[in-house]
Write a protein that holds these residues in place. Structure first.
Motif, PDB file in Angstrom:
ATOM      1  N   LYS A 248     -37.417  74.284  85.904  1.00 27.97           N
ATOM      2  CA  LYS A 248     -38.239  75.415  85.473  1.00 27.97           C
ATOM      3  C   LYS A 248     -38.041  75.712  83.996  1.00 27.97           C
ATOM      4  CE  LYS A 248     -39.265  80.251  86.597  1.00 27.97           C
ATOM      5  NZ  LYS A 248     -38.935  81.399  87.499  1.00 27.97           N
ATOM      6  N   VAL A 249     -36.806  75.532  83.506  1.00 25.16           N
ATOM      7  CA  VAL A 249     -36.519  75.852  82.099  1.00 25.16           C
ATOM      8  C   VAL A 249     -36.639  74.627  81.190  1.00 25.16           C
ATOM      9  CG1 VAL A 249     -35.044  77.792  82.743  1.00 25.16           C
ATOM     10  CG2 VAL A 249     -34.007  75.543  82.360  1.00 25.16           C
ATOM     11  N   THR A 250     -37.027  73.468  81.760  1.00 23.45           N
ATOM     12  CA  THR A 250     -37.189  72.250  80.952  1.00 23.45           C
ATOM     13  C   THR A 250     -38.569  71.625  81.146  1.00 23.45           C
ATOM     14  OG1 THR A 250     -36.147  70.933  82.715  1.00 23.45           O
ATOM     15  CG2 THR A 250     -34.708  71.720  80.936  1.00 23.45           C
ATOM     16  N   ASN A 251     -39.564  72.479  81.394  1.00 23.13           N
ATOM     17  CA  ASN A 251     -40.956  72.011  81.552  1.00 23.13           C
ATOM     18  C   ASN A 251     -41.093  70.977  82.656  1.00 23.13           C
ATOM     19  OD1 ASN A 251     -41.956  73.606  79.371  1.00 23.13           O
ATOM     20  ND2 ASN A 251     -41.123  72.089  77.925  1.00 23.13           N
ATOM     21  N   GLY A 252     -40.293  71.122  83.689  1.00 15.94           N
ATOM     22  CA  GLY A 252     -40.399  70.247  84.856  1.00 15.94           C
ATOM     23  C   GLY A 252     -39.707  68.911  84.721  1.00 15.94           C
ATOM     24  N   ASN A 253     -39.009  68.688  83.617  1.00 13.61           N
ATOM     25  CA  ASN A 253     -38.455  67.358  83.351  1.00 13.61           C
ATOM     26  C   ASN A 253     -36.999  67.185  83.763  1.00 13.61           C
ATOM     27  OD1 ASN A 253     -40.852  66.435  82.056  1.00 13.61           O
ATOM     28  ND2 ASN A 253     -40.255  67.592  80.227  1.00 13.61           N
ATOM     29  N   GLY A 254     -36.186  68.205  83.616  1.00 16.45           N
ATOM     30  CA  GLY A 254     -34.741  68.039  83.678  1.00 16.45           C
ATOM     31  C   GLY A 254     -34.186  67.975  82.260  1.00 16.45           C
ATOM     32  N   ALA A 269     -22.944  63.342  90.826  1.00 14.10           N
ATOM     33  CA  ALA A 269     -24.263  63.244  91.454  1.00 14.10           C
ATOM     34  C   ALA A 269     -25.127  64.439  91.066  1.00 14.10           C
ATOM     35  CB  ALA A 269     -24.108  63.167  92.971  1.00 14.10           C
ATOM     36  N   PHE A 270     -24.514  65.597  91.027  1.00 16.42           N
ATOM     37  CA  PHE A 270     -25.202  66.823  90.635  1.00 16.42           C
ATOM     38  C   PHE A 270     -25.726  66.704  89.212  1.00 16.42           C
ATOM     39  CE2 PHE A 270     -25.791  71.303  89.960  1.00 16.42           C
ATOM     40  CZ  PHE A 270     -25.938  71.851  91.226  1.00 16.42           C
ATOM     41  N   ALA A 271     -24.885  66.171  88.321  1.00 14.03           N
ATOM     42  CA  ALA A 271     -25.275  66.015  86.920  1.00 14.03           C
ATOM     43  C   ALA A 271     -26.458  65.066  86.779  1.00 14.03           C
ATOM     44  CB  ALA A 271     -24.094  65.504  86.101  1.00 14.03           C
ATOM     45  N   CYS A 272     -26.424  63.961  87.491  1.00 16.96           N
ATOM     46  CA  CYS A 272     -27.553  63.020  87.431  1.00 16.96           C
ATOM     47  C   CYS A 272     -28.835  63.659  87.960  1.00 16.96           C
ATOM     48  CB  CYS A 272     -27.225  61.763  88.241  1.00 16.96           C
ATOM     49  SG  CYS A 272     -25.970  60.703  87.484  1.00 16.96           S
ATOM     50  N   ALA A 273     -28.694  64.492  88.987  1.00 17.15           N
ATOM     51  CA  ALA A 273     -29.871  65.103  89.606  1.00 17.15           C
ATOM     52  C   ALA A 273     -30.586  66.069  88.674  1.00 17.15           C
ATOM     53  CB  ALA A 273     -29.462  65.818  90.895  1.00 17.15           C
ATOM     54  N   VAL A 274     -29.864  66.708  87.769  1.00 18.94           N
ATOM     55  CA  VAL A 274     -30.515  67.662  86.855  1.00 18.94           C
ATOM     56  C   VAL A 274     -30.946  66.999  85.553  1.00 18.94           C
ATOM     57  CG1 VAL A 274     -29.238  69.615  87.820  1.00 18.94           C
ATOM     58  CG2 VAL A 274     -28.351  68.456  85.794  1.00 18.94           C
ATOM     59  N   THR A 275     -30.669  65.698  85.414  1.00 17.76           N
ATOM     60  CA  THR A 275     -31.032  64.958  84.202  1.00 17.76           C
ATOM     61  C   THR A 275     -32.432  64.367  84.353  1.00 17.76           C
ATOM     62  OG1 THR A 275     -28.720  64.417  83.804  1.00 17.76           O
ATOM     63  CG2 THR A 275     -30.349  63.069  82.675  1.00 17.76           C
ATOM     64  N   LYS A 276     -33.185  64.362  83.285  1.00 19.45           N
ATOM     65  CA  LYS A 276     -34.554  63.851  83.338  1.00 19.45           C
ATOM     66  C   LYS A 276     -34.586  62.351  83.628  1.00 19.45           C
ATOM     67  CE  LYS A 276     -35.152  62.469  78.494  1.00 19.45           C
ATOM     68  NZ  LYS A 276     -35.911  62.661  77.251  1.00 19.45           N
ATOM     69  N   ILE A 302     -31.223  56.458  85.419  1.00 19.29           N
ATOM     70  CA  ILE A 302     -30.230  57.284  84.744  1.00 19.29           C
ATOM     71  C   ILE A 302     -29.118  56.395  84.191  1.00 19.29           C
ATOM     72  CG2 ILE A 302     -28.517  59.125  85.014  1.00 19.29           C
ATOM     73  CD1 ILE A 302     -31.362  60.132  85.217  1.00 19.29           C
ATOM     74  N   ARG A 303     -28.749  56.609  82.952  1.00 16.71           N
ATOM     75  CA  ARG A 303     -27.638  55.884  82.339  1.00 16.71           C
ATOM     76  C   ARG A 303     -26.382  56.740  82.407  1.00 16.71           C
ATOM     77  NH1 ARG A 303     -31.986  55.432  79.279  1.00 16.71           N
ATOM     78  NH2 ARG A 303     -31.337  57.110  77.866  1.00 16.71           N
TER      79      ARG A 303
END
Length: 375
Positions: A248-254, A269-276, A302-303
């Motif tokens: 919501k705060v990243t224009n839908g991207n992560g 895993a959590f960190a990867c999930a919130v990454t674009k 994801i890298r």
């Protein structure tokens, strides 16, 4: 190694050591249990009179036996002080310089890492050791450090600020550098509490980044708010709701990059999930296993980039950045090596926000404060 002249310095000193594995118990060595004074220097060594040293999460990892540290070992790899003796090959420091100690000790100079770019030198597999991890370090009246890994402290930066920068500061700084973000891009700090979190928020904000602080503890959320995070999210609301809020705060991207500071089993895993999509996750935390679902990693490209510390030139750049942007460290100061058990007790209580520090030379820190206050 050659015997060095150290006028006015006794051959014994007080030091606080990890004396037993599997229990984080740092014992002060009082006058009847004194530690040998480090009076012999290698060519590239500096002998520092310790001014301030701080407690690091790595100290607990050392005491658990993960690094097979030979005990007893003088604890703390976050230290700074004043030069009182120099090795024969040191040319870029002088007696009396204020120094933040580097972690690596005595790289070999001929392995593939040492012969490669400077950013890899600290990964030398033939190091004598890492200070406070496999060799003695900063919870002492004096310590020996490698001049090639250490940095001059700018006049505007106090010892109490510089000490935590030796590990906490350079660790999160290295993670932000490796994220490769530009001003205006977004970074998430997963586990925003503690030394790395509150420094990471300040560094990132001064770099012009948009910061999302994510934590599952009230203390961590408060630290993120007070340290400059633009958005603070309570991870206890659940993974899906957290991802929804981030999008919501990243224009839908992560976020463009996430930096994992939490040892929680699902943090990576959590960190990867919130990454674009096609973003980068920087792994700094050191849990036993780092686990990420394959769909999160492969289907979203994801890298994952592991990050330890950073080279000396980045450490010096970081200290100059601290001075320029008035970066502050939230500290819990204790005065004197004898107070270490109280500091450890506070840290283990789980309620310590920021960094726990031992002021070894209280008179010097008072003089610093007086100079800053113009007195």
């Amino acid at each position: 190694m050659a015997e060095m002249a150290t006028d006015g310095v006794s051959k014994t000193m007080l030091a606080a050591q990890v004396v037993e594995l599997n229990r984080f118990e740092v014992q002060p060595t009082l006058p009847n249990h004194q530690h040998p004074h480090p009076t012999s220097l290698s060519p590239h060594d500096l002998l520092l009179k310790v001014k301030v040293a701080s407690l690091c999460h790595t100290d607990s990892i050392v005491s658990s036996g993960v690094f097979s540290t030979k005990l007893p070992c003088t604890a703390s790899h976050e230290g700074c002080g004043e030069i009182i003796a120099l090795g024969s090959s040191v040319t870029d420091f002088k007696h009396g310089d204020r120094v933040m100690a580097g972690l690596p000790l005595h790289r070999c100079g001929h392995c593939v890492d040492c012969l490669g770019p400077e950013e890899f030198w600290h990964y030398c597999p033939n190091l004598t050791g890492h200070m406070g991890v496999t060799t003695d370090r900063a919870f002492a009246e004096c310590m020996v450090v490698d001049a090639r890994e250490s940095s001059k402290i700018p006049d505007k930066v106090s010892y109490e600020t510089a000490a935590p920068m030796a590990c906490a500061g350079i660790t999160i700084w290295g993670g932000l550098v490796r994220a490769g973000l530009k001003a205006g891009e977004t970074v998430a700090l997963i586990g925003a509490e503690g030394g790395l979190g509150h420094l990471g928020c300040q560094f990132a904000r001064a770099m012009g980044l948009q910061i999302v602080g994510i934590d599952a503890r009230d203390e961590g959320l408060e630290v993120a708010r007070n340290s400059g995070a633009h958005v603070v999210i309570d991870a206890r609301r659940g993974k899906e709701k957290t991802i929804e809020k981030v999008k919501k705060v990243t224009n839908g991207n992560g976020v463009d990059s996430a930096i994992t500071l939490s040892d929680a089993p699902d943090a990576a895993a959590f960190a990867c999930a919130v990454t674009k999509m096609d973003g980068t996750m920087i792994q700094i935390a050191q849990p036993t296993d780092v686990s990420v679902p394959f769909a999160e990693l492969i289907f979203r490209d994801i890298r994952i980039h592991g990050s330890l510390i950073a080279p000396r030139y980045e450490a010096q750049r970081m200290l100059e950045f601290v001075a320029e942007h008035n970066i502050t460290v939230k500290t819990n100061p204790f005065y004197g090596l004898e107070e270490i058990p109280k500091l450890v007790e506070l840290a283990h209580g789980g309620k310590m926000a920021g960094k726990g520090v031992i002021v070894v030379d209280e008179d010097e820190t008072k003089k610093e404060k007086a100079r800053r206050d113009g007195r």
